[in-house]
Design a protein around this motif. Structure first.
Motif, PDB file in Angstrom:
ATOM      1  N   LYS A 135       0.835  -1.209   0.000  1.00  0.00           N
ATOM      2  CA  LYS A 135       0.000   0.000   0.000  1.00  0.00           C
ATOM      3  C   LYS A 135       0.863   1.250   0.000  1.00  0.00           C
ATOM      4  O   LYS A 135       0.541   2.234  -0.685  1.00  0.00           O
ATOM      5  CB  LYS A 135      -0.934  -0.003   1.213  1.00  0.00           C
ATOM      6  CG  LYS A 135      -2.109  -0.963   1.080  1.00  0.00           C
ATOM      7  CD  LYS A 135      -3.100  -0.779   2.212  1.00  0.00           C
ATOM      8  CE  LYS A 135      -4.304  -1.669   2.031  1.00  0.00           C
ATOM      9  NZ  LYS A 135      -5.095  -1.280   0.841  1.00  0.00           N
ATOM     10  N   ASN A 136       1.954   1.211   0.773  1.00  0.00           N
ATOM     11  CA  ASN A 136       2.861   2.358   0.766  1.00  0.00           C
ATOM     12  C   ASN A 136       3.471   2.571  -0.614  1.00  0.00           C
ATOM     13  O   ASN A 136       3.633   3.712  -1.061  1.00  0.00           O
ATOM     14  CB  ASN A 136       3.965   2.175   1.807  1.00  0.00           C
ATOM     15  CG  ASN A 136       3.466   2.352   3.221  1.00  0.00           C
ATOM     16  OD1 ASN A 136       2.463   3.020   3.452  1.00  0.00           O
ATOM     17  ND2 ASN A 136       4.137   1.750   4.181  1.00  0.00           N
ATOM     18  N   ARG A 137       3.813   1.449  -1.252  1.00  0.00           N
ATOM     19  CA  ARG A 137       4.357   1.563  -2.607  1.00  0.00           C
ATOM     20  C   ARG A 137       3.314   2.165  -3.550  1.00  0.00           C
ATOM     21  O   ARG A 137       3.630   3.041  -4.369  1.00  0.00           O
ATOM     22  CB  ARG A 137       4.792   0.187  -3.108  1.00  0.00           C
ATOM     23  CG  ARG A 137       5.552   0.219  -4.425  1.00  0.00           C
ATOM     24  CD  ARG A 137       5.744  -1.182  -4.959  1.00  0.00           C
ATOM     25  NE  ARG A 137       4.464  -1.781  -5.299  1.00  0.00           N
ATOM     26  CZ  ARG A 137       3.807  -1.517  -6.423  1.00  0.00           C
ATOM     27  NH1 ARG A 137       4.297  -0.681  -7.303  1.00  0.00           N
ATOM     28  NH2 ARG A 137       2.650  -2.105  -6.664  1.00  0.00           N
ATOM     29  N   GLN A 138       2.072   1.693  -3.422  1.00  0.00           N
ATOM     30  CA  GLN A 138       1.018   2.253  -4.257  1.00  0.00           C
ATOM     31  C   GLN A 138       0.780   3.729  -3.943  1.00  0.00           C
ATOM     32  O   GLN A 138       0.563   4.537  -4.853  1.00  0.00           O
ATOM     33  CB  GLN A 138      -0.271   1.460  -4.064  1.00  0.00           C
ATOM     34  CG  GLN A 138      -0.197   0.017  -4.556  1.00  0.00           C
ATOM     35  CD  GLN A 138      -1.466  -0.759  -4.266  1.00  0.00           C
ATOM     36  OE1 GLN A 138      -2.409  -0.237  -3.667  1.00  0.00           O
ATOM     37  NE2 GLN A 138      -1.497  -2.023  -4.669  1.00  0.00           N
ATOM     38  N   LEU A 139       0.828   4.060  -2.626  1.00  0.00           N
ATOM     39  CA  LEU A 139       0.653   5.459  -2.252  1.00  0.00           C
ATOM     40  C   LEU A 139       1.786   6.327  -2.781  1.00  0.00           C
ATOM     41  O   LEU A 139       1.555   7.453  -3.244  1.00  0.00           O
ATOM     42  CB  LEU A 139       0.554   5.585  -0.726  1.00  0.00           C
ATOM     43  CG  LEU A 139      -0.737   5.077  -0.084  1.00  0.00           C
ATOM     44  CD1 LEU A 139      -0.647   5.159   1.428  1.00  0.00           C
ATOM     45  CD2 LEU A 139      -1.932   5.887  -0.568  1.00  0.00           C
ATOM     46  N   GLN A 140       3.020   5.803  -2.700  1.00  0.00           N
ATOM     47  CA  GLN A 140       4.142   6.557  -3.240  1.00  0.00           C
ATOM     48  C   GLN A 140       3.997   6.751  -4.739  1.00  0.00           C
ATOM     49  O   GLN A 140       4.276   7.837  -5.268  1.00  0.00           O
ATOM     50  CB  GLN A 140       5.462   5.818  -2.928  1.00  0.00           C
ATOM     51  CG  GLN A 140       5.843   5.804  -1.463  1.00  0.00           C
ATOM     52  CD  GLN A 140       6.183   7.189  -0.941  1.00  0.00           C
ATOM     53  OE1 GLN A 140       6.556   8.084  -1.693  1.00  0.00           O
ATOM     54  NE2 GLN A 140       6.055   7.379   0.366  1.00  0.00           N
ATOM     55  N   HIS A 141       3.543   5.666  -5.403  1.00  0.00           N
ATOM     56  CA  HIS A 141       3.323   5.772  -6.844  1.00  0.00           C
ATOM     57  C   HIS A 141       2.213   6.774  -7.150  1.00  0.00           C
ATOM     58  O   HIS A 141       2.348   7.610  -8.062  1.00  0.00           O
ATOM     59  CB  HIS A 141       2.972   4.397  -7.415  1.00  0.00           C
ATOM     60  CG  HIS A 141       2.771   4.395  -8.903  1.00  0.00           C
ATOM     61  ND1 HIS A 141       3.805   4.605  -9.795  1.00  0.00           N
ATOM     62  CD2 HIS A 141       1.643   4.213  -9.656  1.00  0.00           C
ATOM     63  CE1 HIS A 141       3.333   4.563 -11.036  1.00  0.00           C
ATOM     64  NE2 HIS A 141       2.033   4.328 -10.979  1.00  0.00           N
ATOM     65  N   ALA A 142       1.109   6.690  -6.361  1.00  0.00           N
ATOM     66  CA  ALA A 142       0.015   7.639  -6.564  1.00  0.00           C
ATOM     67  C   ALA A 142       0.466   9.060  -6.243  1.00  0.00           C
ATOM     68  O   ALA A 142       0.077  10.017  -6.932  1.00  0.00           O
ATOM     69  CB  ALA A 142      -1.185   7.245  -5.701  1.00  0.00           C
ATOM     70  N   ARG A 143       1.273   9.190  -5.185  1.00  0.00           N
ATOM     71  CA  ARG A 143       1.785  10.519  -4.825  1.00  0.00           C
ATOM     72  C   ARG A 143       2.667  11.072  -5.936  1.00  0.00           C
ATOM     73  O   ARG A 143       2.579  12.263  -6.280  1.00  0.00           O
ATOM     74  CB  ARG A 143       2.567  10.426  -3.519  1.00  0.00           C
ATOM     75  CG  ARG A 143       3.143  11.747  -3.024  1.00  0.00           C
ATOM     76  CD  ARG A 143       3.767  11.564  -1.651  1.00  0.00           C
ATOM     77  NE  ARG A 143       4.386  12.799  -1.184  1.00  0.00           N
ATOM     78  CZ  ARG A 143       5.650  13.135  -1.429  1.00  0.00           C
ATOM     79  NH1 ARG A 143       6.426  12.288  -2.105  1.00  0.00           N
ATOM     80  NH2 ARG A 143       6.152  14.274  -0.993  1.00  0.00           N
TER      81      ARG A 143
END
Length: 766
Positions: free
Chosen positions: A355-363
């Motif tokens: 999820k953090n990776r996805q959030l970083q990607h989304a960010r």
């Protein structure tokens, strides 16, 4: 040996008495020396016996004295009294041995008499002492037995401690083996193997509930003892089984019944009599049980550990074995729960990392989108909006010149077109900034006939350029002074004409019609509200038809009449969607009627306008940045000292020319710092300060707050200049002490109206 010696002495004495009786000793003649038992021999025998008895009596006290000196026995005074008694008895026998002579001296007889008397006294004292001593000796015996019992109990406790030590050693070894792994399956299999080796079991098994907690499933058992146990996978028992329920309710180890289903299912070898079977519950915890940091008050999930002793033996479960099983079960429950929690935590950690990776990607994507949006807005602002604002300002100056009718129409059309284009640019920038699909409306009174004429003129140009004929039909009964957003209505009309021309061949005719919806028209009664006092409902229609045919009004929308139309994707287009939103925001309705081929043939929208009361002139209504019809008068603005701060050079030049056109004396600067520096110079007498709100480094709001230091009463006046369509921008301006607001594009008439309003308001209040 002693008993045999005593028996021998008694037998010898009995034989001697019998032999003496047979000889006739009572009738013997003492003077007869011919017999065996003569007086002389008897006397010699008694003397020898007395001497031997005396020697024995004298040796016993020596042994007792040695015993007293070497031991710590109670009642030593009794032993001393007994020694004295023995010594006196020995002296009596010794003296008695000397009396067997022919003549006895007096001293010997006196000594014998005294010693016999003393012996009698000591004998009586000893007898009396024994009467009082025997109960005490019995007590000593009871205490001895008590001590022996205590010693036996102590030995038993020591034995139990040894067994407990041995059991604890087994438990410690089992615990060490269990804690070597963090995998729950490995922990359970290790437990089964180690328990089997320690307790010499036939089988160990672990039962766990299924997901729905309706059955207990056999999940782990000893492997390798029977090669045919592969078929045992999937064995289950109802969770409401009697033995299962009893085991789950008890904290102790339960001995199962011989006919137990749980015990029979836990045996590797079927068909043989069961050995003793024991079972104990093991609580299983999960991460979900620790929502608030401590286990929640939910139903605990239990696994069951079943242990089977070898069959065909009389062996039963001992207390020590049951204690080992209980302790090991607790340790296994802790280890398995710990492993399960670690496993779930690891899974949750992996999900969190994902999820953090996805959030970083989304960010990252959001930052890229934000940068792209900022770049887009910068390009739109510098490349389109600012030039368009400059064009609009210049056109407003040209409009004030003396020109002919055709020139005025062309200039007015250019002004309206530039206004529509500026509105579209502002909408695009607002949508990219807010992303809420809302468009700001500027409600004000305007001339409806003039707006329709200008829109029709521009629509005619568009239609003729695409090869279509154009005609306009406007009812003379339409009201002229109405309230609404003139620019938005103009924009919708142009969009409507542009959308309608797509897909049609050249040579057709386009008709634009504007008519009033009367109260007697029953076709629109369903849509129009009951109360229409002070309002007018205007219908705008645009249709494509063959030349020579009369254009007919379109019907009601499909959802009102039940007719189904196929607009060929016109209603799904972006342009029509924006027009629909604008019409709905202005409390109107819009629809499309296609032809048999699916092409849009007629587009219609109806708007509700508030009529201007006869007593209210246009000058009586004020909206910051609004327009009015006051004629331009240079008397109010002649020689008015104005300082203009705008970072855009072209807009600054155009705004300066507009102010000079009004008769003002203008000094233009490019930043807020230059504006403050000019205001701070001695002798500066600026009456009006016009500030662009979005200057870099120091914006208009901050400059306005600092200008308060140079004010004398209400002068200089501060007027904001902005291209923002925010509804609350005027409130922000008033909070920092600004007097007016001019919205871009800056038009000559709008600027004159706003400056006039500000100056008159200050003059009246001052």
């Amino acid at each position: 040996m002693l008993m045999r010696l005593v028996h021998g002495v008694l037998i010898f004495c009995l034989i001697s008495l019998v032999s003496g009786n047979d000889i006739g000793f009572p009738r013997c003649n003492c003077e007869d020396d011919g017999g065996f038992w003569s007086i002389e021999r008897i006397m010699v025998s008694q003397r020898v016996s007395d001497f031997l008895i005396a020697i024995a009596y004298f040796s016993i006290p020596i042994e007792l004295l040695y015993f007293i000196s070497c031991s710590n026995v109670p009642f030593k005074w009794v032993l001393v009294q007994f020694i004295l008694f023995i010594v006196l008895c020995g002296m009596t026998h010794l003296l008695n041995g000397w009396t067997y002579g022919s003549s006895n001296p007096f001293q010997l007889m006196l000594a014998l008499t005294i010693f016999k008397f003393l012996t009698a006294l000591v004998s009586c004292a000893t007898a009396i002492t024994l009467v009082t001593l025997i109960p005490l000796l019995l007590k000593v015996k009871v205490r001895e037995l008590f001590l022996k019992k205590k010693a036996w109990e102590l030995d038993r406790e020591v034995g139990m401690m040894k067994k407990q030590k041995e059991a604890s050693w087994h438990v410690r070894m089992l615990t060490q083996e269990i804690r070597k792994s963090l995998d729950r399956h490995t922990i359970l299999y290790t437990t089964l193997i180690e328990l089997s080796n320690t307790l010499d079991l036939q089988n160990c098994a672990v039962w766990m509930p299924n997901e729905s907690r309706t059955e207990m499933k056999l999940t782990h058992e000893l492997k390798g003892r029977n090669s045919s146990n592969s078929h045992r996978d999937g064995i289950s028992i109802p969770i409401n089984d009697l033995d299962v329920s009893e085991v789950k309710k008890s904290e102790e180890v339960r001995i199962l019944r011989p006919e137990s289903i749980l015990g029979a299912a836990s045996t590797l070898i079927s068909g043989e009599p069961l050995g003793a079977v024991a079972a104990i519950r093991m609580p299983m915890l999960k991460v979900s049980d620790f929502k608030g940091g401590t286990p929640e008050l939910i139903q605990t999930c239990y696994a069951i550990l079943v242990l089977v002793l070898p069959s065909g033996t009389t062996r039963v479960w001992s207390y020590d074995e049951l204690e080992i099983v209980k302790v090991v079960a607790d340790q296994v429950a802790v280890a398995v729960s710990h492993a399960a929690i670690l496993e779930e935590s690891q899974l949750m950690r992996e999900k969190l990392v994902e999820k953090n990776r996805q959030l970083q990607h989304a960010r990252k994507e959001a930052m890229m989108a934000s940068q792209a949006r900022n770049s887009f807005q910068k390009v739109m602002s510098k490349g389109m909006r600012r030039p368009m604002h400059s064009i609009s300002g210049l056109l407003s100056m040209i409009k004030q010149e003396n020109m002919g009718n055709e020139q005025n129409i062309l200039v007015d059309t250019m002004v309206k077109t530039s206004s529509v284009l500026s509105t579209l640019i502002n909408d695009v920038m607002e949508i990219s900034t807010r992303n809420n699909g809302r468009f700001p409306l500027e409600m004000r009174y305007f001339h409806l006939h003039s707006m329709i004429k200008e829109a029709a003129c521009l629509a005619k140009c568009v239609s003729i350029s695409k090869g279509f004929n154009f005609s306009i039909e406007v009812e003379n009964s339409l009201p002229d002074r109405v309230m609404g957003d003139e620019r938005r209505i103009f924009q919708v009309i142009l969009h409507m004409v542009g959308n309608l021309l797509n897909g049609w061949d050249q040579g057709l005719s386009v008709t634009f019609r504007a008519s009033a919806v009367t109260e007697n028209d029953q076709r629109w009664a369903m849509w129009r509200p009951n109360s229409s006092d002070g309002y007018a409902y205007i219908k705008f229609e645009t249709g494509v038809h063959s030349t020579g045919f009369q254009f007919e009004s379109s019907a009601l929308p499909a959802h009102n009449t039940g007719r189904k139309y196929n607009s060929g994707g016109v209603e799904g287009g972006l342009s029509f969607t924006m027009c629909k939103k604008l019409v709905q925001m202005m409390q109107g309705n819009i629809w499309v009627v296609p032809n048999s081929h699916g092409l849009a043939q007629t587009m219609t929208f109806i708007l509700r306008f508030q009529l201007q009361p006869a007593s209210l002139g246009l000058g009586g209504f004020f909206e910051p940045g609004g327009s009015s019809e006051h004629p331009l008068s240079n008397s109010l603005f002649r020689n008015l000292q104005v300082i203009l701060a705008d970072d855009d050079g072209v807009n600054r030049l155009v705004t300066k020319k507009l102010l000079e056109k009004l008769g003002c004396r203008v000094i233009a600067v490019s930043s807020g710092y230059e504006c403050l520096s000019a205001l701070g110079n001695a002798g500066s007498s600026f009456q009006v300060v016009i500030l662009d709100l979005h200057m870099p480094e120091m914006d208009g709001f901050e400059v306005a707050m600092r200008v308060q230091k140079f004010r004398s009463r209400s002068w200089p006046l501060i007027v904001a200049l902005t291209a923002s369509e925010d509804e609350d921008v005027w409130e922000k301006c008033m909070q920092v002490g600004m007097n007016g607001l001019i919205r871009k594009p800056v038009l000559l008439q709008g600027m004159a109206d706003e400056l006039r309003r500000v100056i008159q308001h200050v003059s009246k209040s001052g």
